[in-house]
Write a protein that holds these residues in place. Sequence first.
Motif, PDB file in Angstrom:
ATOM      1  N   UNK A  23       0.807  -1.230   0.000  1.00 37.09           N
ATOM      2  CA  UNK A  23       0.000   0.000   0.000  1.00 37.09           C
ATOM      3  C   UNK A  23       0.832   1.269   0.000  1.00 37.09           C
ATOM      4  N   UNK A  24       1.980   1.262   0.683  1.00 36.62           N
ATOM      5  CA  UNK A  24       2.785   2.483   0.741  1.00 36.62           C
ATOM      6  C   UNK A  24       3.813   2.568  -0.378  1.00 36.62           C
ATOM      7  N   UNK A  25       4.262   1.419  -0.871  1.00 37.61           N
ATOM      8  CA  UNK A  25       5.293   1.417  -1.896  1.00 37.61           C
ATOM      9  C   UNK A  25       4.787   1.532  -3.320  1.00 37.61           C
ATOM     10  N   UNK A  38      10.306  -4.101  -8.509  1.00 37.56           N
ATOM     11  CA  UNK A  38      10.904  -5.223  -9.229  1.00 37.56           C
ATOM     12  C   UNK A  38      10.222  -6.562  -8.961  1.00 37.56           C
ATOM     13  N   UNK A  39       9.759  -6.771  -7.735  1.00 40.09           N
ATOM     14  CA  UNK A  39       9.198  -8.085  -7.397  1.00 40.09           C
ATOM     15  C   UNK A  39       8.481  -8.015  -6.058  1.00 40.09           C
ATOM     16  N   UNK A  40       7.673  -9.042  -5.790  1.00 41.79           N
ATOM     17  CA  UNK A  40       7.023  -9.181  -4.482  1.00 41.79           C
ATOM     18  C   UNK A  40       7.666 -10.337  -3.722  1.00 41.79           C
ATOM     19  N   UNK A  41       7.479 -10.328  -2.408  1.00 43.04           N
ATOM     20  CA  UNK A  41       8.154 -11.309  -1.563  1.00 43.04           C
ATOM     21  C   UNK A  41       7.350 -12.576  -1.308  1.00 43.04           C
ATOM     22  N   UNK A  42       6.088 -12.588  -1.700  1.00 45.56           N
ATOM     23  CA  UNK A  42       5.234 -13.736  -1.406  1.00 45.56           C
ATOM     24  C   UNK A  42       5.607 -14.945  -2.252  1.00 45.56           C
ATOM     25  N   UNK A  43       5.138 -16.109  -1.819  1.00 44.73           N
ATOM     26  CA  UNK A  43       5.440 -17.355  -2.525  1.00 44.73           C
ATOM     27  C   UNK A  43       4.833 -17.369  -3.924  1.00 44.73           C
ATOM     28  N   UNK A  44       3.598 -16.818  -4.026  1.00 45.86           N
ATOM     29  CA  UNK A  44       2.919 -16.708  -5.311  1.00 45.86           C
ATOM     30  C   UNK A  44       2.718 -15.237  -5.636  1.00 45.86           C
ATOM     31  N   UNK A  45       2.461 -14.947  -6.885  1.00 46.71           N
ATOM     32  CA  UNK A  45       2.202 -13.561  -7.270  1.00 46.71           C
ATOM     33  C   UNK A  45       1.030 -13.004  -6.471  1.00 46.71           C
ATOM     34  N   UNK A  46       1.143 -11.763  -6.087  1.00 48.97           N
ATOM     35  CA  UNK A  46       0.109 -11.146  -5.281  1.00 48.97           C
ATOM     36  C   UNK A  46      -1.061 -10.704  -6.151  1.00 48.97           C
ATOM     37  N   UNK A  47      -2.264 -10.943  -5.663  1.00 48.67           N
ATOM     38  CA  UNK A  47      -3.451 -10.471  -6.378  1.00 48.67           C
ATOM     39  C   UNK A  47      -3.531  -8.948  -6.342  1.00 48.67           C
ATOM     40  N   UNK A  48      -2.741  -8.335  -5.455  1.00 47.37           N
ATOM     41  CA  UNK A  48      -2.757  -6.889  -5.323  1.00 47.37           C
ATOM     42  C   UNK A  48      -1.820  -6.207  -6.311  1.00 47.37           C
ATOM     43  N   UNK A  49      -0.879  -7.000  -6.869  1.00 49.98           N
ATOM     44  CA  UNK A  49       0.039  -6.475  -7.890  1.00 49.98           C
ATOM     45  C   UNK A  49       0.438  -7.635  -8.794  1.00 49.98           C
ATOM     46  N   UNK A  50      -0.515  -8.198  -9.533  1.00 48.95           N
ATOM     47  CA  UNK A  50      -0.259  -9.416 -10.311  1.00 48.95           C
ATOM     48  C   UNK A  50       0.764  -9.249 -11.421  1.00 48.95           C
TER      49      UNK A  50
END
Length: 327
Positions: free
Chosen positions: A210-212, A224-236
């Motif tokens: 939300x802040x970044x 560049x990327x998200x830290x979750x195991x799968x792609x985030x639905x919030x930034x697919x």
Amino acid sequence: MRLLSWGRGVWGLAGLLVVSAAAHAQANWPDRPVRVIVPFPASGATDLVARTVTQRVAADLGQQLVVDNKPGAGGTLGTAEAAKAAPDGYTLLLTTSSTHAISPHLMPKLAYDPRKDFVPVAHVADAPSVLLVTNSLPAKTVGELIAYAKAHPGKLNYATSGNGTIVHLNTAAFSAQAGVDMTHIPYKGTALAIPDLIAGQTHVLFDSLPTGMPHAKAGRLRALAVTSEKRSTLAPELPTLAESGLPGYSSVTWFGVYLPAGAPPALVEKVHKAFAKAVQAPEVAESLAKLGVEPAAPRTPAQFGAMVQADSNRWATVIRQHKISVD
């Protein structure tokens, strides 16, 4: 002899009455308002998640759930208070990975034991982070960032929200797995770090979505990327770090519900079902998304406990290897 037998009979009857009363209380839970301790300040991420989810739980159960903020010492004060509560289902703890997977390795003299003093109940939600870089860097992918950092050892620095925070741990884990050397610049919160990142005075930051992301979408920073195991639905549109050359990298801030130790299994299951049902409600998922949080995948209390222990083991290793300590 008859008197002894009579006494035993009375005490036996008393014991049965206590057990019967406890069973009745569990069967009718909740028949009065439930206190939900949130060991962080009001209006913070954990508080907002708690209020979003408990509102739906209360509606489903027909009973009030009262969020009680008990902040202090990185969440450990309120958590310690929850540990001392009666295990009757009328005091719950809604907390994060900070109090149960990270703080125990940074604060050896905690007033609670995350494993012995609590029973895991429900995994509620996850908040992934996003890897941001300043626009002054030529790197447009994680692979390019790693290559640039290796070609310029010690020249890059990374901002965090302070020593021992999840932002610090995420970057330490990233640096170790990528084999890069960057300098740590701690701030008192990522909001204070963002301007320097935009100005190019710092180079890398793991921030909340939300802040970044608003800065990335506005072109002020590069995501560049998200830290979750799968792609985030919030930034697919963003790949995971695991997809980007760091296999197995996975880190989220999880939110979960606990009962004090000693809570009966039947009660644990009842509380678990109430929260698991609420999290799956479409309006809850929609509200959580606005906070940059995703509903947790279905897990039993035992599976939630195993997940937390794995998370704790991972952060213990990172903290030990990097000799991380709190201010």
